[in-house]
Design an enzyme around this catalytic site. Structure first.
Site, short mmCIF file in Angstrom:
data_model
loop_
_atom_site.label_atom_id
_atom_site.label_comp_id
_atom_site.label_asym_id
_atom_site.label_seq_id
_atom_site.Cartn_x
_atom_site.Cartn_y
_atom_site.Cartn_z
N ASP A 248 2.25 -0.31 11.93
CA ASP A 248 2.23 -1.64 12.55
C ASP A 248 3.60 -2.30 12.53
O ASP A 248 3.71 -3.52 12.64
CB ASP A 248 1.20 -2.54 11.85
CG ASP A 248 1.49 -2.67 10.35
OD1 ASP A 248 2.38 -1.97 9.84
OD2 ASP A 248 0.80 -3.47 9.69
N ASP B 249 5.36 -4.53 6.38
CA ASP B 249 6.03 -5.77 6.82
C ASP B 249 6.01 -6.87 5.75
O ASP B 249 6.98 -7.62 5.63
CB ASP B 249 5.52 -6.26 8.18
CG ASP B 249 4.02 -6.46 8.20
OD1 ASP B 249 3.35 -6.12 7.21
OD2 ASP B 249 3.52 -6.98 9.22
N ARG C 127 1.16 -5.23 -5.32
CA ARG C 127 1.28 -6.41 -4.46
C ARG C 127 1.41 -7.58 -5.42
O ARG C 127 0.51 -7.84 -6.20
CB ARG C 127 0.04 -6.58 -3.58
CG ARG C 127 -0.28 -5.35 -2.70
CD ARG C 127 -1.42 -5.66 -1.75
NE ARG C 127 -2.08 -4.48 -1.22
CZ ARG C 127 -1.67 -3.78 -0.17
NH1 ARG C 127 -0.57 -4.14 0.46
NH2 ARG C 127 -2.35 -2.74 0.25
N ASP D 77 -0.18 2.19 8.31
CA ASP D 77 -0.74 1.41 9.42
C ASP D 77 0.00 1.56 10.76
O ASP D 77 -0.56 1.26 11.81
CB ASP D 77 -0.77 -0.08 9.05
CG ASP D 77 -1.65 -0.37 7.84
OD1 ASP D 77 -2.47 0.50 7.49
OD2 ASP D 77 -1.51 -1.46 7.25
N THR E 21 4.27 2.60 5.51
CA THR E 21 2.86 2.15 5.55
C THR E 21 2.10 3.09 6.47
O THR E 21 2.62 3.52 7.50
CB THR E 21 2.73 0.71 6.07
OG1 THR E 21 1.35 0.47 6.40
CG2 THR E 21 3.56 0.44 7.32
N ARG F 109 -5.24 -2.37 8.99
CA ARG F 109 -5.19 -3.85 9.07
C ARG F 109 -5.46 -4.29 10.50
O ARG F 109 -6.44 -3.89 11.08
CB ARG F 109 -3.84 -4.38 8.58
CG ARG F 109 -3.67 -4.29 7.09
CD ARG F 109 -2.43 -5.05 6.65
NE ARG F 109 -2.08 -4.69 5.29
CZ ARG F 109 -2.62 -5.24 4.21
NH1 ARG F 109 -3.52 -6.18 4.33
NH2 ARG F 109 -2.26 -4.84 3.02
N GLY G 42 0.85 -1.21 0.00
CA GLY G 42 0.00 0.00 0.00
C GLY G 42 0.88 1.25 0.00
O GLY G 42 1.86 1.31 0.73
O1 F6P Z 1 -1.46 -1.51 4.51
C1 F6P Z 1 -2.03 -0.31 4.13
C2 F6P Z 1 -3.50 -0.47 3.86
O2 F6P Z 1 -4.02 0.79 3.49
C3 F6P Z 1 -4.32 -1.08 5.00
O3 F6P Z 1 -4.61 -0.14 6.01
C4 F6P Z 1 -5.52 -1.59 4.27
O4 F6P Z 1 -6.13 -2.65 4.95
C5 F6P Z 1 -4.93 -2.06 2.97
O5 F6P Z 1 -3.72 -1.36 2.79
C6 F6P Z 1 -5.80 -1.84 1.77
O6 F6P Z 1 -5.15 -2.38 0.68
P1 F6P Z 1 -5.64 -2.23 -0.82
O7 F6P Z 1 -5.06 -0.94 -1.34
O8 F6P Z 1 -5.03 -3.40 -1.52
O9 F6P Z 1 -7.12 -2.22 -0.81
#
Ligand code: F6P
Length: 322
Positions: A132, A106, A75, A130, A128, A174, A14
């Protein structure tokens, strides 16, 4: 290729505000040290597609305040397979890319660890929203996401106040409740539902009703996505409080926008320190901020460092929510 060592840089997972500031810092620091630096577009997927671009300082001159990542991100399901990892090392060899700078969360840094085990020199940065990543005080993008959430919550509060309602505000993260906690704390949210806690809804609603008895007729409830969707809670809150309850998912606005001064500084220091680590042969590390200091921590140790929940902030927030 001449004598110059060549670094590759990519962003993965992300995106997070501040990634561009980190790219700028690494590119300019690397050029200053006499390295060549190749941008790898679209993270590990772009690596596998040989989507490379030699970087120069003009390309990063205007990106400090820009949200997103100029290198794009992705990803990749194929990259972490043994075939994907092997192919990645072959491509890096083919391009004489000796060291890889990886900016991501991570999952992305676990991918970097796998590559390091196959002989690729790695320096990572935690990027990120998050927050985390237990090894670092903060991750790149978190402060901006919280700042964006605070701005949105203040608007939601206006209408929630006018209608004497409850509004459940769902934020990202997350399995980490930090965006909900920090944004909730700074928004004087009345309640918090986060994965780190048990979140007894009866108790939460009883607290809100005690507030109502004191004349506090509206409430903002922060919900971390790790506890589900606001849609799972709206009805339950209405049943328990008899107060009209609405919900809002802040969604992707949290991932965009110009980074705050905090994220610009954090990312610039990390980007600079990443090149310093390469120069000092401090490789297979992640640049983290610990107690305000920047250190290059071995990737494995950084990934294994447990995230410590800010219990004090949680307790103060609960006490102040009246
Ligand atoms: O890890 C960052 C994040 O924004 C999380 O908070 C969220 O759950 C996820 O990515 C969303 O991912 P995507 O962009 O694949 O929907």
């Amino acid at each position: 290729m001449g004598d110059k060592k060549r670094i590759g840089i990519l962003t993965s997972g992300g995106d997070a505000p501040g990634m561009n500031a980190a790219i700028r810092a690494s590119v300019n620091a690397a050029l200053d040290e006499g390295y060549e630096i190749y941008g790898i577009n679209r993270g590990y997927a772009g690596l596998l597609d040989k989507d490379f671009i030699p970087m120069n300082s003009a390309m990063v001159a205007d990106i400090m305040g820009q949200g997103g990542t100029i290198l794009r991100t992705s990803r990749s399901d194929f990259f972490p397979t043994s075939a994907g990892l092997k192919r990645s090392t072959e491509i890096l060899d083919e391009y004489n890319i000796d060291t890889l700078i990886v900016i991501g969360g991570d999952g992305s840094l676990t991918g970097a660890l796998m590559l390091s085990r196959l002989g690729v020199k790695i320096v990572g940065m935690p990027g990120t929203i998050d927050n985390d990543f237990g090894a670092s005080d903060f991750t790149i993008g978190f402060d901006t996401a919280v700042t964006t959430a605070i701005d949105a919550i203040s608007k939601i509060r206006d209408t929630t106040f006018s209608h004497n309602r409850i509004n459940i505000v769902q934020v990202m993260g997350r399995s980490c409740g930090d965006i909900a906690l920090y944004a909730g704390f700074s928004s004087a949210a009345e309640a918090l539902i986060i994965p780190e806690k048990e979140n007894n809804l009866e108790e939460i609603c009883a607290d809100l009703l005690r507030g109502k008895d004191r004349g506090h007729l509206h409430s903002i409830v922060m919900l971390a996505e790790g506890c589900g969707s606001y849609r799972d809670y709206v009805k339950k809150f209405e049943e328990l409080t008899q107060v009209t309850t609405k919900g809002t998912n802040l969604g992707y606005i949290q991932r965009g926008g110009s980074p705050t001064h905090f994220d610009r500084n954090l990312a610039s220091y990390m980007g600079y320190k990443a090149v310093e680590a390469i120069k000092n042969d401090d490789i297979n590390t992640v640049i983290v901020q610990r107690n305000g200091q920047y250190i290059a921590m071995p990737i494995e140790e950084a990934l294994a460092t447990k995230k410590i929940f800010n219990e004090e902030m949680y307790q103060i927030m609960k006490k102040l929510a009246k």
